[in-house]
Design an enzyme around this catalytic site. Structure first.
Site, PDB file in Angstrom:
ATOM      1  CG  ASP A 186     -26.151  -7.375   5.227  1.00 45.53           C
ATOM      2  OD1 ASP A 186     -26.999  -6.572   4.796  1.00 45.53           O
ATOM      3  OD2 ASP A 186     -26.139  -7.798   6.394  1.00 45.53           O
ATOM      4  CB  CYS A 191     -25.235   5.293  44.488  1.00 40.19           C
ATOM      5  SG  CYS A 191     -26.986   4.888  44.380  1.00 40.19           S
ATOM      6  CD  GLU A 229     -26.426  -4.434  -1.317  1.00 36.44           C
ATOM      7  OE1 GLU A 229     -27.158  -4.005  -2.243  1.00 36.44           O
ATOM      8  OE2 GLU A 229     -26.828  -4.605  -0.157  1.00 36.44           O
ATOM      9  CE  LYS A 256     -30.581 -11.118  -8.864  1.00 39.50           C
ATOM     10  NZ  LYS A 256     -29.412 -10.313  -9.183  1.00 39.50           N
ATOM     11  CE  LYS A 297     -33.637 -10.547   4.854  1.00 38.65           C
ATOM     12  NZ  LYS A 297     -32.885  -9.332   5.004  1.00 38.65           N
ATOM     13  CB  CYS A 319     -30.841   3.230  41.495  1.00 40.01           C
ATOM     14  SG  CYS A 319     -29.968   4.476  42.468  1.00 40.01           S
ATOM     15  CE  LYS A 348     -31.536  -9.450   0.293  1.00 43.28           C
ATOM     16  NZ  LYS A 348     -30.930  -8.333   0.911  1.00 43.28           N
ATOM     17  CG  ASP A 385      -0.889   5.120  -0.299  1.00 42.64           C
ATOM     18  OD1 ASP A 385      -1.770   4.898  -1.146  1.00 42.64           O
ATOM     19  OD2 ASP A 385      -1.007   4.853   0.912  1.00 42.64           O
ATOM     20  CD  GLU A 437     -27.076 -12.735  -9.059  1.00 41.18           C
ATOM     21  OE1 GLU A 437     -27.119 -11.703  -8.350  1.00 41.18           O
ATOM     22  OE2 GLU A 437     -27.394 -12.747 -10.254  1.00 41.18           O
ATOM     23  CG  ASP A 497      -1.994  -0.971   1.193  1.00 46.34           C
ATOM     24  OD1 ASP A 497      -2.778  -1.044   2.142  1.00 46.34           O
ATOM     25  OD2 ASP A 497      -2.068  -1.685   0.177  1.00 46.34           O
ATOM     26  CE1 TYR A 536     -28.750  -5.648  -7.874  1.00 44.77           C
ATOM     27  CE2 TYR A 536     -27.130  -5.731  -6.117  1.00 44.77           C
ATOM     28  CZ  TYR A 536     -28.283  -5.206  -6.655  1.00 44.77           C
ATOM     29  OH  TYR A 536     -28.958  -4.234  -5.985  1.00 44.77           O
ATOM     30  NE  ARG A 570     -34.923   0.095  -3.300  1.00 45.75           N
ATOM     31  CZ  ARG A 570     -36.047   0.495  -2.732  1.00 45.75           C
ATOM     32  NH1 ARG A 570     -36.013   1.332  -1.731  1.00 45.75           N
ATOM     33  NH2 ARG A 570     -37.204   0.083  -3.183  1.00 45.75           N
ATOM     34  CB  CYS A 576     -28.121   1.323  43.317  1.00 46.35           C
ATOM     35  SG  CYS A 576     -27.178   2.030  41.959  1.00 46.35           S
ATOM     36  CB  CYS A 610     -27.292   7.042  41.433  1.00 45.80           C
ATOM     37  SG  CYS A 610     -26.554   5.594  40.714  1.00 45.80           S
ATOM     38  CB  SER A 660     -36.579  -3.738  -2.456  1.00 47.15           C
ATOM     39  OG  SER A 660     -37.928  -3.473  -2.247  1.00 47.15           O
ATOM     40  CG  LEU A 661     -34.495  -8.834  -4.304  1.00 53.76           C
ATOM     41  CD1 LEU A 661     -33.173  -9.485  -3.922  1.00 53.76           C
ATOM     42  CD2 LEU A 661     -35.054  -9.486  -5.558  1.00 53.76           C
TER      43      LEU A 661
END
Ligand code: IVH
Length: 669
Positions: A120, A414, A176, A293, A317, A429, A118, A40, A116, A36, A228, A139, A411, A434, A85-86
């Site tokens: 997240d 205190c 996504e 799908k 899901k 409490c 899904k 850079d 496929e 990296d 997708y 969206r 508590c 406190c 949406s699904l």
């Protein structure tokens, strides 16, 4: 490492191409060939040359992913085709039902599907014109989204210019945006060090990052994307599989086998789902299921959609992830109003993207019902939300002679005797002084939705209270450099950061100040309403229950709680002290626009608007002194009509109510 200067335009082009190659190794193959650090340095060299020769900057230069200017908010733009949406399924039976519906709809006995992952994260739509990235929209409401182009350009795997030539002149790519688990963990670790609230999960981190105003900050979040689909009807291919291959040819990142599969029978789909489920824990990113799908695009179009979800695809899901771990201890947390909550201190385990060391046990009733004891082995679940919960106890693993758990009689902070009102679940409490309650109140006061004091995290707050530096909330604004140097690990930079964030909070919006007061039942929405209506603190503190009830959206319980809060002399004194110590809440900017044609008018909205969500339109009307109601009557002044209006439109015509098109509405605004 030495920097060799670019001396010719040819060197510059070569370096652009070299960096594009490195991006491919890094993002597409996950096999970087240079560090990296080395990357850079090369990028810096490139930028130096571009600064000296801005006229030569190539549009596909990797530097163009970092926008120097901070954008003010986001513009909203319309999607070429709506983003749907699904629908979700949760069992084999529901998938079977989906397959049957597809077979029936297409009048076929066999239909190939494309399965496929899904991902997240958060949905995005990329628009390419003549092969160049024009814009990227979230969206939003499916029709109109936020223009987050500058931020999207920081994702190095998204080509600014497409490879190949055979693409439609104008087309949308759907995908996504997500954050890998490695990046998510590293960012959260850093945030904790800096005293910032960690992100709850990679999805929130990705969505939150896309909404940052400074794209240089977004670049640090190292987001990624999987594409997708294309906008409906735009693909030149015949199948979903074909579309994915096409996207790949254009240089867009897609999922590859074994993370996509062509399946026909339910057994094949379930096999894919189970295989991915087994692999889920070892994936470098989070998924929340699979997507099934119809593969044939013509068949997809034939099936069409119901409302906002297509008939040709469903999500399957996975049940929330569970892990077993041991309860090392059950401690008791004191809430800001004194409510005591039992908390399971766990042997840390990794679950759904983060390490879990604590889980709330809610209250004594819940502990008794599940008979949760110290030392027990328990199943922990995180159902997509932040707070993990104990779902069951493995009694077989319980050591002999353990005892049921009981709430302490004093508590823990205190040592005041606790009270348990009859008929209430909560044990409290009763001591308003406190230290435990103070810590929570201060935490709440400093939190994001309240005063948003960035560097005042949990550990800092605990020390401020423990060391007696803050006994009442307003003391925060008297803290000095010397006092802060008493906090563990606090050096010049951390002291400066904290003082600066306290300073910044002095001019917070009035609504957040109201929120910070911690009035019972007053959350963000109510605080917004109060700020908008009362317009200043004095007015708010004087308002009667009746006046409060006149505000649309405030009910009896809340009105009563607000009046009670300000009736308490201690609460009034606290507000006075805060103001005395220099807190100056800012009145809402968007005052009612006086004398506007909407003032005093009643609106009804019907149909889909192109440029506003319903909430936005209602807000704009309210700002101008009007109000919205749900049904058309003789009292209605205007009916604002969008696409596909419903019966309200007919009713308005029948009653002779003024009808506004979206265009007319915009003009009147
Ligand atoms: S297809 C017609 N495929 O899941 C709907 N969505 O509600 C198009 N998602 O936030 C969605 N992975 O962004 C599709 N392989 C995938 C996906 C996927 C994640 C997200 C999508 C949206 C949600 C669907």
């Amino acid at each position: 490492m030495s920097l060799s200067k670019i001396t010719s335009h040819q060197d510059y082009i070569a370096l652009v191409n070299e960096l594009i190659e490195h991006d491919k190794h890094y993002y597409d193959e996950a096999k970087p060939v240079i560090s990296d650090f080395a990357y850079d340095l090369k990028l810096r060299q490139l930028i130096e040359y571009e600064k000296a020769h801005p006229e030569y900057i190539l549009p596909n230069s990797p530097s163009q992913r970092i926008s120097e200017s901070a954008t003010e908010g986001f513009h909203q733009k319309e999607h070429l085709t709506p983003m749907m949406s699904l629908a979700n399924t949760y069992s084999e039976g529901e998938i079977e039902d989906f397959i049957k519906r597809v077979h029936k709809g297409l009048e076929k006995k066999q239909v190939p599907f494309c399965c496929e992952l899904k991902m997240d994260g958060t949905a995005i739509s990329l628009l390419y014109r003549s092969g160049k990235l024009v814009h990227a929209l979230t969206r939003g409401n499916g029709k109109v989204g936020d223009d987050v182009t500058a931020n999207i350009k920081t994702i190095k795997s998204i080509p600014l210019e497409l490879s190949g030539k055979e693409f439609p002149d104008l087309f949308e790519v759907r995908g996504e945006v997500f954050m890998s688990l490695a990046v998510f963990r590293a960012i959260n670790e850093q945030r904790e060090i800096e005293g910032l609230e960690p992100f709850a999960n990679p999805r929130n981190a990705a969505a939150g990052s896309l909404k940052l105003l400074d794209s240089r900050e977004v670049a640090k979040r190292k987001l990624n994307i999987t594409c997708y689909a294309m906008g409906e009807g735009q693909s030149l291919e015949k199948t979903q599989h074909g579309t994915l291959q096409f996207l790949k040819k254009m240089g867009l990142p897609i999922a590859k086998p074994p993370y996509i599969a062509r399946c026909e029978r339910i057994e094949e789909i379930m096999h894919f789902a189970e295989r991915i489920h087994e692999e889920r824990e070892s994936l470098p990113f989070e998924i929340d299921g699979i997507v099934i799908k119809v593969d044939d695009l013509k068949a997809q179009q034939m099936l069409g959609a119901t409302g906002k979800t297509p008939r040709f695809a469903v999500a399957y899901k996975y049940a929330p992830e569970q892990v077993f771990t041991q309860i090392l201890d059950i401690t008791v947390q004191v809430g800001r109003s004194g409510v005591l909550t039992p908390v399971a201190e766990l042997e840390p385990v990794f679950l759904a993207g983060s390490t879990i060391a604590r889980a709330t046990l809610h209250n004594q009733d819940e502990v008794t019902r599940k008979d949760i004891r110290k030392g027990d082995w328990v199943a922990i679940e995180k159902g997509g939300d932040v707070i993990p919960k104990v779902v069951m106890v493995d009694v077989a693993k319980r050591e002999p002679h353990t005892k049921p758990w009981k709430m302490p009689s004093v508590c823990p902070a205190c040592h005041t005797a606790v009270v348990h009102k009859e008929g209430e679940v909560a044990v409290r409490c009763p001591n308003p002084r406190c230290a435990g309650q103070r810590v929570r109140r201060l935490q709440y006061f400093a939190s994001k939705h309240a005063m948003d004091i960035e560097h005042m995290g949990e550990r800092v707050v605990e020390q401020l209270v423990d060391k007696g530096l803050v006994t009442r909330i307003s003391d925060v604004y008297l803290l000095t450099e010397k006092e802060l140097s008493l906090l563990e690990g606090f050096k010049e930079k951390s002291i400066h950061n904290l003082l600066e964030s306290i300073e910044k909070s002095r001019n917070c919006p009035l609504s957040r100040f109201i929120m910070a007061l911690g009035i019972k039942y007053v959350g963000t929405e109510t605080a917004d309403l109060l700020a908008e209506q009362a317009h200043d603190l004095d007015t708010l503190m004087q308002m009667t229950e009746e006046e409060l009830l006149n505000i649309e959206g405030i009910g009896e319980k809340t009105a009563q709680a607000i009046v009670d809060h300000f009736r308490d002399p201690e609460h009034r004194e606290e507000v006075e002290l805060l103001i005395k110590h220099g807190v100056a809440p800012q009145k809402p900017k968007k005052q009612k626009i006086l004398g506007h044609a909407f003032a005093g008018k009643t609106f009804v909205l019907t149909g889909a608007l192109q440029n506003f969500s319903r909430d936005e339109a209602a807000h704009l009307i309210k700002e101008r002194g009007g109000k919205t109601t749900g049904s058309v009557s003789k009292k209605t002044d205007f009916v604002l009509v969008g696409e596909d209006p419903g019966s309200k439109y007919e009713k308005a015509k029948e009653l002779g109510v003024d009808i506004l098109s979206e265009g007319q509405f915009q003009k009147m605004l």
